[in-house]
Design an enzyme around this catalytic site. Sequence first.
Site, mmCIF file in Angstrom:
data_model
loop_
_atom_site.group_PDB
_atom_site.id
_atom_site.type_symbol
_atom_site.label_atom_id
_atom_site.label_comp_id
_atom_site.label_asym_id
_atom_site.label_seq_id
_atom_site.Cartn_x
_atom_site.Cartn_y
_atom_site.Cartn_z
ATOM 1 N N GLY A 43 -34.896 -65.712 6.292
ATOM 2 C CA GLY A 43 -35.288 -64.302 6.431
ATOM 3 C C GLY A 43 -36.754 -64.026 6.692
ATOM 4 O O GLY A 43 -37.095 -63.044 7.338
ATOM 5 N N GLU A 98 -41.777 -63.963 1.579
ATOM 6 C CA GLU A 98 -40.334 -63.748 1.561
ATOM 7 C C GLU A 98 -40.022 -62.389 2.189
ATOM 8 O O GLU A 98 -40.845 -61.472 2.149
ATOM 9 C CB GLU A 98 -39.860 -63.843 0.098
ATOM 10 C CG GLU A 98 -38.435 -63.480 -0.194
ATOM 11 C CD GLU A 98 -37.370 -64.364 0.444
ATOM 12 O OE1 GLU A 98 -37.461 -64.580 1.657
ATOM 13 O OE2 GLU A 98 -36.431 -64.777 -0.265
ATOM 14 N N ASP A 99 -38.840 -62.274 2.766
ATOM 15 C CA ASP A 99 -38.467 -61.013 3.409
ATOM 16 C C ASP A 99 -38.247 -59.887 2.401
ATOM 17 O O ASP A 99 -38.750 -58.781 2.559
ATOM 18 C CB ASP A 99 -37.222 -61.195 4.289
ATOM 19 C CG ASP A 99 -36.055 -61.868 3.556
ATOM 20 O OD1 ASP A 99 -36.176 -62.179 2.356
ATOM 21 O OD2 ASP A 99 -35.006 -62.082 4.200
ATOM 22 N N ASP A 102 -35.164 -58.809 -4.483
ATOM 23 C CA ASP A 102 -34.019 -58.011 -4.923
ATOM 24 C C ASP A 102 -33.851 -58.212 -6.434
ATOM 25 O O ASP A 102 -34.580 -57.620 -7.224
ATOM 26 C CB ASP A 102 -32.805 -58.476 -4.105
ATOM 27 C CG ASP A 102 -31.563 -57.646 -4.325
ATOM 28 O OD1 ASP A 102 -31.652 -56.587 -4.937
ATOM 29 O OD2 ASP A 102 -30.476 -58.070 -3.872
ATOM 30 N N LYS A 130 -36.780 -54.206 -3.542
ATOM 31 C CA LYS A 130 -35.768 -53.316 -4.144
ATOM 32 C C LYS A 130 -35.969 -53.361 -5.657
ATOM 33 O O LYS A 130 -35.209 -54.009 -6.374
ATOM 34 C CB LYS A 130 -34.362 -53.832 -3.820
ATOM 35 C CG LYS A 130 -33.921 -53.683 -2.384
ATOM 36 C CD LYS A 130 -32.459 -54.131 -2.315
ATOM 37 C CE LYS A 130 -31.936 -54.194 -0.910
ATOM 38 N NZ LYS A 130 -30.604 -54.812 -0.844
ATOM 39 N N PHE A 151 -28.155 -52.021 1.750
ATOM 40 C CA PHE A 151 -28.352 -53.285 2.462
ATOM 41 C C PHE A 151 -29.120 -53.050 3.753
ATOM 42 O O PHE A 151 -28.740 -52.215 4.569
ATOM 43 C CB PHE A 151 -27.011 -53.957 2.733
ATOM 44 C CG PHE A 151 -27.149 -55.434 2.915
ATOM 45 C CD1 PHE A 151 -27.252 -56.276 1.819
ATOM 46 C CD2 PHE A 151 -27.210 -55.989 4.186
ATOM 47 C CE1 PHE A 151 -27.411 -57.646 1.977
ATOM 48 C CE2 PHE A 151 -27.359 -57.350 4.360
ATOM 49 C CZ PHE A 151 -27.465 -58.190 3.254
ATOM 50 N N ARG A 164 -30.824 -60.156 12.824
ATOM 51 C CA ARG A 164 -32.146 -60.683 12.457
ATOM 52 C C ARG A 164 -33.200 -60.363 13.510
ATOM 53 O O ARG A 164 -34.367 -60.194 13.214
ATOM 54 C CB ARG A 164 -32.104 -62.209 12.343
ATOM 55 C CG ARG A 164 -31.546 -62.744 11.065
ATOM 56 C CD ARG A 164 -31.901 -64.227 10.930
ATOM 57 N NE ARG A 164 -30.978 -64.942 10.090
ATOM 58 C CZ ARG A 164 -31.009 -64.949 8.762
ATOM 59 N NH1 ARG A 164 -31.944 -64.271 8.132
ATOM 60 N NH2 ARG A 164 -30.123 -65.609 8.066
#
Length: 174
Positions: A43, A98-99, A102, A130, A151, A164
């Site tokens: 990601g 990191e993308d 969560d 998030k 999402f 992506r």
Amino acid sequence: MDEIVKEILFPRAAIQKRVRELADQISKDYAGRELVIIGVLKGAFIFMADLVREISVPCRVDFTRLASYGAGSDSSGKVVMTKDIETSIKGKDILIVEDILDTGLTLQYVVNWLKERNPNSLKICVFLDKRKRRKVSFEADYVGFTIDDGFVVGYGLDFNEKYRFSPDIYVIKQ
Ligand code: XMP
Ligand code: MG
């Protein structure tokens, strides 16, 4: 983009602006030093590529890959490293990229695992956070945008490996 995509959350111009701001902050914080930037595949690949080109301190790059096992699309438990980095990080200044953050389980695992190798410092940069979904107490040092639950895809983030490639970030229909 097709019918499963609900709405644009961040268009590419907003993403580019925010990446530059993050890079400026990182460049100031690490002025005069050298960084090892570690991306979490898959990601993070687009965000990381944009970020390193805006950062003005010299850096090396490396990648790790993780799998998390659990129910459905939720990362609900066990995280396993499936690709190690190839750089010695002992005594180095490390930035993990990191993308999305969560539950926090993935990055918590990465941090604990890399700290065992005694880097000089270790910080985390995520493009999306998030925050309300956290299952462990974990904060990133640099955050692009904090978002609500839902999402998201695009800018490296996928839904079953789709989307992506999108330069914009979208929210998926539930
Ligand atoms: P945890 O929960 O461990 O996991 O912080 C972070 C990882 O979960 C994935 N993830 C998403 N991927 N859209 C995605 O494409 C999302 O909205 C989303 N939320 C979590 C992602 O792989 C991330 O590395
Ligand atoms: Mg990921």
